[in-house]
Design an enzyme around this catalytic site. Structure first.
Site, short mmCIF file in Angstrom:
data_model
loop_
_atom_site.label_atom_id
_atom_site.label_comp_id
_atom_site.label_asym_id
_atom_site.label_seq_id
_atom_site.Cartn_x
_atom_site.Cartn_y
_atom_site.Cartn_z
N LEU A 1 -16.75 -12.75 -1.38
CA LEU A 1 -15.69 -12.39 -0.45
C LEU A 1 -14.34 -12.80 -1.04
O LEU A 1 -14.00 -13.98 -1.07
CB LEU A 1 -15.92 -13.06 0.91
CG LEU A 1 -17.18 -12.58 1.65
CD1 LEU A 1 -17.44 -13.43 2.87
CD2 LEU A 1 -17.03 -11.11 2.04
N GLU A 2 -13.59 -11.81 -1.49
CA GLU A 2 -12.32 -12.07 -2.16
C GLU A 2 -11.14 -12.05 -1.19
O GLU A 2 -9.99 -12.23 -1.60
CB GLU A 2 -12.11 -11.07 -3.29
CG GLU A 2 -13.21 -11.17 -4.35
CD GLU A 2 -13.02 -10.20 -5.50
OE1 GLU A 2 -11.94 -9.59 -5.59
OE2 GLU A 2 -13.97 -10.06 -6.32
#
Length: 409
Positions: free
Chosen positions: A234-235
């Site tokens: 999850l960026e």
């Protein structure tokens, strides 16, 4: 005397015969049971000459079909013994069934049966075409121990994920073949996991309800496809409280066989107070590996407080040191790098530099200006984005880094 009209000449000498049609194929041999989950069993067998397809039977009842030499039978009950057999088919009909094999599904809470080696290479497999080489799972080289299928899709329900194979983008790769290839990889001792996130991924786990949906939907994909676990990539940020809750619930469902990996950006692992770092520490009891992305970040601080530029051996070693000295076990730390210059906006290093960094951290050799005060022989290994970009250069990355990881102390 005979008149010419009284007989006809046939056969190969006379030329008057017809070509023989297909014959019913022989029964398949070599049927074996591979990886199991609580609801599935992977099967494989030898190819049969003249066969165009195969029928797979569970306890004498047809369960599925396959055009290849492997299949995964799903929808099974946990901790239950089954008998499987397979037949070969073509236009002439169906062969007799093969000799049967028995297999028992896993117990609830025991997780998948594949295990991650002491030192492992992780590769992301692209479920889309962005200009890199399009691959099937079967195309992924043997050097990869963990294959992260990229990516799961978010639904309208916060925290919930699903997965849809991009058959059109992958040149007609079918869901049936994907499942069979996944099972074959597991039969070869590889772990195949579902990756959540990516640059554009938007999976929100911000309360207990969404944490439960994440755990339930991820486990459902593990049951449906046979995935060994999940990768958190999850960026766009995460909430450590509720992501930890979600992953803990997933671990309770899947058991200790769960493969849990993470791929935070460098900024996310600069301090154990960062949300990503806090999540890794909170799940340390069952976390497999954190493969931080040592790219697309610019210069960053190392564990000695000095600034290091990306794309150097010092960047890899000095930033890994932060994780190694702030609570993660060495076996939970890996080096994540691009497979080629095309795979990232910045931070690419030659595969030989990755090997230097691995040697520096595990043996104390090959270091640049930064040299850690001690060595970490249990370091897990390396990761790359992606197996597809690796294939684009003839697998130049995995051909060099893969054997080196295998040879780590």
């Amino acid at each position: 005397a005979y008149l010419a009209d009284d007989f006809e000449v046939t056969g190969p000498d006379g030329g008057g015969g017809e070509e023989p049609g297909p014959v019913i194929p022989a029964a398949p041999a070599g049927l074996t049971a591979g990886a199991t989950t609580t609801s599935s069993v992977a099967l494989s067998w030898n190819a049969v000459s003249g066969a165009t397809g195969y029928k797979v039977y569970r306890d004498g009842v047809q369960a599925t079909t396959s055009t290849g030499t492997s299949a995964t039978v799903t929808g099974l009950t946990a901790d239950t013994a089954y008998q499987f057999s397979v037949s070969a088919t073509n236009a002439a009909g169906e062969s007799v069934k093969s000799a049967a094999v028995s297999a028992r599904t896993a117990k609830n809470g025991t997780g998948p049966v594949t295990t991650v080696p002491k030192h492992a290479v992780t590769g992301y497999w692209q479920n889309f075409n962005n200009g890199a080489t399009v691959q099937t799972l079967a195309d992924v080289p043997d050097a990869y121990d963990i294959i992260a299928v990229s990516f799961a899709d978010a639904t309208a329900n916060a925290g919930e994920i699903t997965f849809t194979l991009d058959s059109a983008g992958l040149g007609g790769y079918t869901d049936e073949q994907f499942r069979a290839d996944l099972a074959a990889k597991q039969a070869d001792g590889k772990s195949v996991i579902i990756s959540v996130g990516g640059e554009k991924g938007a999976v929100a786990v911000n309360d207990s309800a969404s944490a439960q949906r994440f755990a339930d939907s991820t486990y459902a994909l593990m049951e449906e496809y046979g995935f060994d676990g999940v990768d958190i990539d999850l960026e766009n940020g995460l909430n450590s409280t509720y992501m930890t809750e979600a992953l803990t619930k997933l671990h309770e469902k899947a058991g200790d066989g769960l493969v849990l990996t993470m791929a935070p950006q460098t900024i996310d692992m600069q301090s154990p107070e960062n949300e990503y770092f806090k999540t890794a520490l909170a799940t340390k009891d069952f976390l497999t590996v954190v493969n931080m992305q040592y790219y697309n970040s610019g210069s960053m601080l190392g564990c000695d407080g000095q600034v290091y530029a990306q794309g150097t051996v010092d960047f890899l070693t000095a930033l890994a040191c932060i994780q190694l000295e702030n609570g993660l076990d060495a076996s939970q730390v890996g080096i994540g790098v691009p497979a080629s210059p095309k795979a990232a906006g910045g931070g690419y290093v030659e595969p030989s530099v990755v090997n230097d960094a691995l040697d520096c951290l595990t043996r104390g050799t090959g270091c640049g200006s930064f040299k850690p005060e001690k060595t970490y022989p249990a370091l897990r290994g390396a990761m790359t984005w992606s197996t597809n970009w690796d294939a684009d250069t003839g697998n130049a990355w995995s051909n060099v880094v893969g054997p080196h990881v295998d040879d780590l102390p």
